[in-house]
Design an enzyme around this catalytic site. Sequence first.
Site, PDB file in Angstrom:
ATOM      1  N   SER A  24       0.846  -1.189   0.000  1.00  0.00           N
ATOM      2  CA  SER A  24       0.000   0.000   0.000  1.00  0.00           C
ATOM      3  C   SER A  24       0.880   1.238   0.000  1.00  0.00           C
ATOM      4  CB  SER A  24      -0.911   0.003   1.230  1.00  0.00           C
ATOM      5  OG  SER A  24      -0.145   0.350   2.368  1.00  0.00           O
ATOM      6  N   LYS A  25       0.211   2.353  -0.113  1.00  0.00           N
ATOM      7  CA  LYS A  25       0.889   3.641  -0.220  1.00  0.00           C
ATOM      8  C   LYS A  25       1.949   3.824   0.878  1.00  0.00           C
ATOM      9  CE  LYS A  25       1.354   7.128  -2.631  1.00  0.00           C
ATOM     10  NZ  LYS A  25       2.152   6.761  -3.759  1.00  0.00           N
ATOM     11  N   ARG A  26       1.623   3.273   2.034  1.00  0.00           N
ATOM     12  CA  ARG A  26       2.560   3.528   3.124  1.00  0.00           C
ATOM     13  C   ARG A  26       3.886   2.789   2.949  1.00  0.00           C
ATOM     14  NH1 ARG A  26       2.052  -0.544   6.749  1.00  0.00           N
ATOM     15  NH2 ARG A  26       0.374  -1.651   5.733  1.00  0.00           N
TER      16      ARG A  26
END
Length: 471
Positions: free
Chosen positions: A241-243
């Site tokens: 994910s983006k993180r």
Amino acid sequence: MPDQVVTRFAPSPTGFLHIGGARTALFNWLYARGRGGKFLLRIEDTDRERSTPEATAAILQGMGWLGLDHDGEVVSQFEGAARHAEVANHLLAEGKAYKCFSTQEEIAAFRDAARAEGKSTLFRSPWRDADAASHPDAPFVIRIKAPQDGATVIRDQVQGDVTIRNDQLDDMILLRSDGTPVYMLAVVIDDHDMGVTHVIRGDDHLNNAARQMMIYEAMGWDVPVWAHIPLIHGPDGKKLSKRHGALGAQEYQAMGYPAAGMRNYLARLGWSHGDDEFFTDAQAREWFDLDGIGKSPARFDTKKLENLCGQHIAIADDAALRQEIQGYLAAANQPALTETQSGDLERAMYCLKDRARTFPELLEKAHFALTSRPIEQDAKAAKALASVSNGILNELTPQLQNVSWTRDDLEASLNGFAEARETKFGKLAGPLRAALAGRAVTPSVFDMMLVLGKDESLARLQDAAEKAQSS
Ligand code: GLU
């Protein structure tokens, strides 16, 4: 099984090309290209609200960057709507599908009642076996008659045999009341009509496969070979994910990863061929097989990516690198290199591409070749120069005037100079780097001198000598 392998990539154009999508495309591309097959591209744009032309453009751009060329025209799923409706109507005429007049309220009431009785909430339409004479003049959807007993087995090349009990499948809608086809129907028809033999895609579609098989069977069509690949995870083992960092293929281009390195890395992400980590495109095409795809999710590892990218830069063709670097600069919104600069870059490439893992790293090493006089020193270089105010450069420069500009002669001359001053060549290197490049970390002094040529090198040394004296 038909002789020719046909694979496809079928992205929904709702955003950039996700790194997971890029890997799916790559697997399909490798599988087809390694077998003299075809690799097709279908844009699944049936969801009109979420599909945008910008997203389609971004997907094409990302695939173009990765060199994943497709055969034939790009297929728009939306444009096949009439064909999709035709198949739904054909199944209706064959008695394999039926008109369902149940309203949303009735379906909700059915579910509430089932829940209250602790039964399965899968909707069972009262219209499945209704006589046409009893049909009201009201809106309807077309539903498939799902098998109600037995089981559906997905023979998956990655997951093995996956069995779904048919009583867990509902009579899914094929055509909505406004006559538009549902996505699940469109996928099957398109794959069939496009002659797709192998469906390689994320395992988030595994459940869809069971439902899609109902349609294949109702139509009497050959079911493709399935290969549902585990999704990509982050280094912490959680879904990427983006993180975890960048998710878009284009972001990797903008960070300066070479496409060949990215392809190598993405191919290794969930697929293996023995212990091979580094391989060429030709090897990947030859080796890629569904057997080598792992069952558990691969973890994204930037270090590994960088390491492979460095190896690919090192073996790349200089002219091709020169061109790819212009592409990187454009992707990173940085000014393009001028024709002269890019020519200089290519001439210097031999001493730059070793040990550069990304294009920014390579360009940093190329600074000496891309910059022009007066050379500005960064802080570290300025410090190295300050220590030569004793005139090293002043003495050295005239001596170099008479040296023939070859590696051997330059080495002999600089070593001789160091010896005469009872110092080591290493002591000279700092000031020379500073004078020639304005940087402390550079290719070797000899390489820089050879790339720059005699006049330019001496002029830079002279400039620095004067600067050192005047400070
Ligand atoms: N359009 C689907 C997606 O982007 C892929 C469907 C498929 O590969 O069958 O997830």
